[in-house]
Design an enzyme around this catalytic site. Structure first.
Site, mmCIF file in Angstrom:
data_model
loop_
_atom_site.group_PDB
_atom_site.id
_atom_site.type_symbol
_atom_site.label_atom_id
_atom_site.label_comp_id
_atom_site.label_asym_id
_atom_site.label_seq_id
_atom_site.Cartn_x
_atom_site.Cartn_y
_atom_site.Cartn_z
ATOM 1 N N ALA A 166 31.801 14.029 25.478
ATOM 2 C CA ALA A 166 32.408 14.549 24.261
ATOM 3 C C ALA A 166 32.982 16.018 24.591
ATOM 4 C CB ALA A 166 31.341 14.508 23.423
ATOM 5 N N ALA A 168 35.637 17.621 23.544
ATOM 6 C CA ALA A 168 36.233 18.307 22.562
ATOM 7 C C ALA A 168 35.178 18.824 21.719
ATOM 8 C CB ALA A 168 37.131 17.324 21.881
ATOM 9 N N ASP A 169 34.060 18.151 21.424
ATOM 10 C CA ASP A 169 32.831 18.401 20.704
ATOM 11 C C ASP A 169 32.196 19.563 21.387
ATOM 12 O OD1 ASP A 169 33.404 16.455 18.479
ATOM 13 O OD2 ASP A 169 32.280 14.911 19.572
ATOM 14 N N SER A 170 31.774 19.314 22.394
ATOM 15 C CA SER A 170 30.800 20.287 23.022
ATOM 16 C C SER A 170 31.360 21.593 23.367
ATOM 17 C CB SER A 170 30.450 19.612 24.630
ATOM 18 O OG SER A 170 29.475 18.428 24.255
ATOM 19 N N SER A 173 31.755 23.541 20.192
ATOM 20 C CA SER A 173 30.459 24.237 19.894
ATOM 21 C C SER A 173 30.358 25.410 20.777
ATOM 22 C CB SER A 173 29.184 23.108 20.157
ATOM 23 O OG SER A 173 29.048 21.989 19.128
#
Length: 389
Positions: A166, A168-170, A173
């Site tokens: 993931a 884009a998510d990581s 963050s």
């Protein structure tokens, strides 16, 4: 949490899934007190991978060490409770679709009024104010739209499919953490908090080291296959192009050139690659091959099958990569430690860490943060604003 870099900071965490929860997990590992505000239906990742007992490993990894209250934002008294908590917080993190927090009266304009020193991070797919602000945006959607999936397919010769990470998510963050710490530095200088609008699409393009190809309208050259079949039915990746490998093995390891005189370039490349493949597989053992690669100062790594064995490599224990913890059902579990290693400060979780149940800290957190009485907390439970497992 003495000696932890972020000890004393309070984080109110509304984020779910990966973008946001990973940021707040790292803030917690660095010493911040993180209070996760979970909805009645729970964070979807709690049951992402089936287990006989206890939360999913994904939820555990991203949320261990956090306190947890379960709050129904639609219930009487819930928005006011959020504003009270925000007044005591240093940081708020959320990854709802733009406008959702405003709908409940707990958006940036609302929370900054009760706490002018607040730093608030909002992670969304396309930004808070853009033309696609309302579009649903999970990581695979962003991977597709920024060209990553098509690029991987064309360069690998495979079909178009999402990467199994993931990104884009990581990455959002991690950039969220950078932005939060930057805003805290500004807060120290000005006394004023601020809102951070972090679009995952921006994050991906910012961190893409291939972006310049698209901007210059130049298609990148497909990479050579760096993975070689090795002895003992194993595979090894060597980060060197074919030309350099040929020089190393032919001049320092006795590999003979099979190319006939007068051969054209494609024939020479094909025959030399075939000779290289045979040479690499000709070693008496995998260890004999790796000893030669070390002698030639080649950068290599074994292609390990994905599974528990990847955590049995020599550096894992010395780096403290894995930590034994407890999940919400009391089961002994393992998870990944944060990577920060300071010369003077502490970071990370220890074996006393556990994963909270939904609403496990409804009472203790509201007493410690707001000084609420038992009667006030009971009233919030009676109105169904507070829930718990």
């Amino acid at each position: 949490m003495a000696n932890f870099p972020l000890a004393g900071l309070k984080v109110l965490d509304f984020s779910r899934v990966v973008a946001g929860p990973y940021a707040t997990r790292m803030l917690s590992d660095l010493g911040a007190e993180v209070l996760k505000v979970e909805p009645p239906e729970g964070d979807v990742t709690r049951k992402l991978a089936k287990r006989d007992s206890g939360v999913s490993g994904n939820y555990l990894q991203l949320n261990i060490g956090k306190q947890n209250i379960c709050l129904d934002l639609k219930a009487e008294g819930a928005p006011e409770l959020v504003r009270q908590l925000a007044a005591e917080a240093d940081i708020v993190v959320e990854n709802f679709r733009p406008g959702i927090m405003d709908k409940f009266g707990i958006g940036w304009e609302d929370l900054s009024k009760v706490n002018p020193r607040l730093v608030m991070l909002s992670i969304s797919g396309y930004g808070q104010n853009g033309p696609e602000r309302a579009k649903a945006a999970y990581a695979p959607v962003l991977h597709a739209e920024m060209g990553l999936i098509a690029r991987q397919a064309e360069m690998s010769g495979g079909r178009a499919t999402d990467i199994q990470f993931a990104m884009a998510d990581s990455y959002s963050s991690l950039h969220g953490i950078i932005a939060i710490l930057s805003a805290l530095r500004t807060l120290d200088e000005t006394g004023e908090g601020q809102h951070i609008d972090l679009a995952m699409l921006n994050v991906l393009h910012s961190t893409d080291d291939y972006a310049h190809f698209a901007l210059d309208n130049i298609w990148p050259k497909a990479p050579e296959n760096l993975v070689w079949e090795a002895p003992e039915k194993r595979q090894v990746l060597i980060t060197a192009d074919m030309k350099w490998l040929w020089i190393m093995f032919s001049t320092k390891d006795g590999l003979q050139d099979p190319t006939p005189e007068g051969a054209d370039i494609p024939t020479k490349v094909r025959l030399r690659r075939e000779a290289m493949e045979q040479h690499i597989q000709s070693y008496s053992s995998f260890d004999a091959l790796t000893a030669t690669m070390d002698r030639l100062n080649l950068a290599w790594g074994e292609v390990h099958p994905f599974g528990p064995d990847v955590y049995e490599q020599p550096s894992i224990e010395s780096l403290g990569t894995i930590v034994d913890v407890t999940d919400d059902a009391g089961n002994a579990r393992r998870t990944v430690q944060s990577p920060y290693r300071f010369s003077k400060s502490k970071s990370g979780i220890d074996s006393s860490a556990k994963t909270a149940k939904r609403g496990e800290h409804n009472v203790t957190a509201l007493q410690n943060w707001l000084g609420l009485t038992d009667e006030e907390i009971s009233h919030l439970s009676d109105t169904k604003a507070l829930r718990s497992d």
